[in-house]
Design an enzyme around this catalytic site. Structure first.
Site, PDB file in Angstrom:
ATOM      1  N   ALA A  67       0.866  -1.175   0.000  1.00 43.97           N
ATOM      2  CA  ALA A  67       0.000   0.000   0.000  1.00 43.97           C
ATOM      3  C   ALA A  67       0.907   1.231   0.000  1.00 43.97           C
ATOM      4  O   ALA A  67       2.060   1.168   0.430  1.00 43.97           O
ATOM      5  CB  ALA A  67      -0.892  -0.025   1.230  1.00 43.97           C
ATOM      6  N   GLY A 112       0.666  -5.061   0.892  1.00 40.71           N
ATOM      7  CA  GLY A 112      -0.520  -5.186   0.040  1.00 40.71           C
ATOM      8  C   GLY A 112      -0.233  -5.948  -1.253  1.00 40.71           C
ATOM      9  O   GLY A 112      -1.136  -6.555  -1.826  1.00 40.71           O
ATOM     10  N   GLU A 115      -0.491  -9.484  -0.324  1.00 39.13           N
ATOM     11  CA  GLU A 115      -1.921  -9.766  -0.108  1.00 39.13           C
ATOM     12  C   GLU A 115      -2.668  -9.890  -1.437  1.00 39.13           C
ATOM     13  O   GLU A 115      -3.614 -10.662  -1.555  1.00 39.13           O
ATOM     14  CB  GLU A 115      -2.526  -8.672   0.781  1.00 39.13           C
ATOM     15  CG  GLU A 115      -1.961  -8.744   2.204  1.00 39.13           C
ATOM     16  CD  GLU A 115      -2.282  -7.518   3.036  1.00 39.13           C
ATOM     17  OE1 GLU A 115      -1.883  -6.399   2.623  1.00 39.13           O
ATOM     18  OE2 GLU A 115      -2.917  -7.653   4.094  1.00 39.13           O
ATOM     19  N   GLU A 135       4.589  -4.991   7.392  1.00 39.38           N
ATOM     20  CA  GLU A 135       3.827  -3.919   8.063  1.00 39.38           C
ATOM     21  C   GLU A 135       4.280  -3.636   9.486  1.00 39.38           C
ATOM     22  O   GLU A 135       4.260  -2.481   9.929  1.00 39.38           O
ATOM     23  CB  GLU A 135       2.323  -4.265   8.060  1.00 39.38           C
ATOM     24  CG  GLU A 135       1.659  -4.178   6.693  1.00 39.38           C
ATOM     25  CD  GLU A 135       1.763  -5.448   5.868  1.00 39.38           C
ATOM     26  OE1 GLU A 135       2.523  -6.371   6.243  1.00 39.38           O
ATOM     27  OE2 GLU A 135       1.065  -5.533   4.846  1.00 39.38           O
TER      28      GLU A 135
HETATM   29  N1  CO8 Z   1       4.502   3.191  -0.859  1.00 44.07           N
HETATM   30  C1  CO8 Z   1       4.876   4.351  -1.454  1.00 44.07           C
HETATM   31  N2  CO8 Z   1       5.978   4.486  -2.187  1.00 44.07           N
HETATM   32  C2  CO8 Z   1       6.771   3.414  -2.321  1.00 44.07           C
HETATM   33  C3  CO8 Z   1       6.460   2.183  -1.743  1.00 44.07           C
HETATM   34  C4  CO8 Z   1       5.267   2.093  -0.976  1.00 44.07           C
HETATM   35  N3  CO8 Z   1       4.837   0.939  -0.432  1.00 44.07           N
HETATM   36  N4  CO8 Z   1       7.429   1.307  -2.036  1.00 44.07           N
HETATM   37  C5  CO8 Z   1       8.321   1.959  -2.793  1.00 44.07           C
HETATM   38  N5  CO8 Z   1       7.929   3.240  -2.965  1.00 44.07           N
HETATM   39  C6  CO8 Z   1       8.610   4.307  -3.718  1.00 44.07           C
HETATM   40  C7  CO8 Z   1       9.806   4.825  -2.930  1.00 44.07           C
HETATM   41  O1  CO8 Z   1       9.395   5.789  -1.991  1.00 44.07           O
HETATM   42  C8  CO8 Z   1      10.647   5.392  -4.048  1.00 44.07           C
HETATM   43  O2  CO8 Z   1      10.110   6.657  -4.417  1.00 44.07           O
HETATM   44  P1  CO8 Z   1      11.120   7.894  -4.756  1.00 44.07           P
HETATM   45  O3  CO8 Z   1      11.896   7.407  -5.958  1.00 44.07           O
HETATM   46  O4  CO8 Z   1      10.179   8.999  -5.053  1.00 44.07           O
HETATM   47  O5  CO8 Z   1      11.971   8.065  -3.558  1.00 44.07           O
HETATM   48  C9  CO8 Z   1      10.387   4.449  -5.206  1.00 44.07           C
HETATM   49  O6  CO8 Z   1       9.176   3.768  -4.895  1.00 44.07           O
HETATM   50  C10 CO8 Z   1      11.474   3.401  -5.363  1.00 44.07           C
HETATM   51  O7  CO8 Z   1      11.649   2.761  -4.111  1.00 44.07           O
HETATM   52  P2  CO8 Z   1      13.089   2.588  -3.399  1.00 44.07           P
HETATM   53  O8  CO8 Z   1      13.985   3.723  -3.793  1.00 44.07           O
HETATM   54  O9  CO8 Z   1      12.846   2.363  -1.960  1.00 44.07           O
HETATM   55  O10 CO8 Z   1      13.576   1.263  -4.141  1.00 44.07           O
HETATM   56  P3  CO8 Z   1      14.587   0.153  -3.584  1.00 44.07           P
HETATM   57  O11 CO8 Z   1      14.875  -0.735  -4.736  1.00 44.07           O
HETATM   58  O12 CO8 Z   1      15.705   0.767  -2.850  1.00 44.07           O
HETATM   59  O13 CO8 Z   1      13.731  -0.652  -2.491  1.00 44.07           O
HETATM   60  C11 CO8 Z   1      11.786  -1.806  -1.641  1.00 44.07           C
HETATM   61  C12 CO8 Z   1      12.627  -1.422  -2.892  1.00 44.07           C
HETATM   62  C13 CO8 Z   1      12.585  -2.750  -0.754  1.00 44.07           C
HETATM   63  C14 CO8 Z   1      10.529  -2.507  -2.158  1.00 44.07           C
HETATM   64  C15 CO8 Z   1      11.448  -0.528  -0.845  1.00 44.07           C
HETATM   65  O14 CO8 Z   1      10.899   0.441  -1.743  1.00 44.07           O
HETATM   66  C16 CO8 Z   1      10.461  -0.755   0.256  1.00 44.07           C
HETATM   67  O15 CO8 Z   1      10.812  -1.264   1.302  1.00 44.07           O
HETATM   68  N6  CO8 Z   1       9.177  -0.341   0.042  1.00 44.07           N
HETATM   69  C17 CO8 Z   1       8.143  -0.418   1.057  1.00 44.07           C
HETATM   70  C18 CO8 Z   1       7.693  -1.835   1.241  1.00 44.07           C
HETATM   71  C19 CO8 Z   1       6.645  -1.912   2.316  1.00 44.07           C
HETATM   72  O16 CO8 Z   1       6.893  -1.652   3.484  1.00 44.07           O
HETATM   73  N7  CO8 Z   1       5.435  -2.304   1.924  1.00 44.07           N
HETATM   74  C20 CO8 Z   1       4.337  -2.478   2.835  1.00 44.07           C
HETATM   75  C21 CO8 Z   1       3.520  -1.222   2.887  1.00 44.07           C
HETATM   76  S1  CO8 Z   1       2.262  -1.350   4.111  1.00 44.07           S
HETATM   77  C22 CO8 Z   1       1.047  -2.248   3.381  1.00 44.07           C
HETATM   78  O17 CO8 Z   1       1.144  -2.661   2.266  1.00 44.07           O
HETATM   79  C23 CO8 Z   1      -0.164  -2.471   4.211  1.00 44.07           C
HETATM   80  C24 CO8 Z   1      -1.367  -2.941   3.386  1.00 44.07           C
HETATM   81  C25 CO8 Z   1      -2.631  -2.773   4.132  1.00 44.07           C
HETATM   82  C26 CO8 Z   1      -2.999  -1.343   4.322  1.00 44.07           C
HETATM   83  C27 CO8 Z   1      -4.178  -1.177   5.233  1.00 44.07           C
HETATM   84  C28 CO8 Z   1      -4.732   0.238   5.237  1.00 44.07           C
HETATM   85  C29 CO8 Z   1      -4.839   0.927   6.512  1.00 44.07           C
END
Ligand code: CO8
Length: 261
Positions: A67, A112, A115, A135
């Site tokens: 998400a 997400g 999921e 999460e």
């Molecule tokens: N949300 C928003 N932006 C994201 C997300 C995300 N989940 N993942 C990546 N991005 C963006 C980064 O911010 C970055 O943007 P920018 O270039 O503008 O800085 C761009 O994508 C590229 O990402 P990275 O530079 O971080 O790329 P890397 O190759 O270094 O890393 C990863 C890749 C490991 C996937 C890393 O991006 C990461 O850890 N992302 C987050 C993963 C995460 O924690 N996901 C879980 C989110 S919570 C969730 O899904 C809950 C679902 C239920 C919600 C319920 C509602 C209340």
């Protein structure tokens, strides 16, 4: 059939490819993506000509990286509740699509994204794919069905380990746990997914739809009810052209020509 962040196309006869296109944010799910996914799924529900759907994310780095954290960060409790309900609703709708859904996971499938994978019937992964429910690292929990669906797929202990640590696993480990059915080189993921979709779409369409619904619903039914539902559907298929054609084709040693009726 395309919106700003989601598109679906008929790739070839009876096979649809649904793509999440928000590559600069690693296909993270914000409200817009969820809304557009919902519309795409709604359109596919109304297409009796479909035989199989492949779901994937744009680019090679991510299937869906979760998400959208930037959109979630300022939310209060009622907004977060509504967001969780929106995601759950869209994912459940995908899970209930009458045709089989194959996930083609080329990179990160986190939160997400993982999921979303859990709502697909068969999962193919690139050898570079990464799965996990991170999460708790953000101080929250899975909100789009992970606490309810992950243990059904990989078992209680493994699901607890993923969800409680927030750790990630690679494609081979996800395969060992049964989440992934096949690991393939990244460059052949799409063609392998389409090949599998083609095989499914070539089978009796009514039988495929009935089988998907029964296997899915059996998870949530007592065994006796699931067996009765199976017997009813089995009997019902003997009123179809495709049953007569499929069995005649076998006996006559020729390929079947199914018509979906
Ligand atoms: N949300 C928003 N932006 C994201 C997300 C995300 N989940 N993942 C990546 N991005 C963006 C980064 O911010 C970055 O943007 P920018 O270039 O503008 O800085 C761009 O994508 C590229 O990402 P990275 O530079 O971080 O790329 P890397 O190759 O270094 O890393 C990863 C890749 C490991 C996937 C890393 O991006 C990461 O850890 N992302 C987050 C993963 C995460 O924690 N996901 C879980 C989110 S919570 C969730 O899904 C809950 C679902 C239920 C919600 C319920 C509602 C209340």
């Amino acid at each position: 059939m395309s919106w700003e962040t989601v598109e679906w196309t008929i790739e070839e006869d009876r096979i649809a490819v649904l793509t999440i296109r928000r590559e600069k944010a690693l296909n993270a799910l914000n409200r817009q993506v969820l809304g557009e996914l919902d519309q795409a799924i709604g359109e596919m529900e109304g297409r009796p000509d479909l035989g199989c759907v492949v779901v994937t994310g744009a680019g090679t780095r991510a299937f869906v990286a979760g998400a959208d954290i930037a959109e979630m960060a300022p939310m209060g409790p009622s907004e977060a509740l509504a967001f969780a309900r929106q995601g759950q609703g869209v994912f459940s709708r995908l899970e209930r699509l009458p045709v089989p859904v194959i996930a083609a996971v080329q990179g990160h499938a986190l939160g997400g994204g993982c999921e979303l994978v859990l709502c697909c019937d068969i999962v193919l992964a690139s050898d570079r794919a990464v799965f996990g429910q991170p999460e708790v690292k953000l101080g929250v929990i899975p909100g789009f069905g992970g606490t309810a669906r992950l243990a059904r797929r990989i078992g209680y202990g493994a699901a607890m380990q993923w969800i409680l640590t927030g750790g990630t696993v690679g494609a081979e480990e996800a395969h060992r746990l049964g989440l992934v059915q096949r690991v393939v080189p990244g460059e052949s993921l799409r063609s392998e997914a389409l090949e599998l979709a083609r095989e499914i779409a070539s089978r009796g369409p009514l039988a495929v739809r009935a089988a998907k619904a029964l296997v899915r619903e059996a998870r949530d039914r007592p065994l006796g009810d699931a067996l009765e539902a199976e017997a009813q559907a089995f009997g019902g298929l003997f009123a179809t052209h495709d049953q007569r054609e499929g069995m005649a084709a076998f006996l006559e040693k020729r390929p079947a020509r199914f018509q979906g009726r």
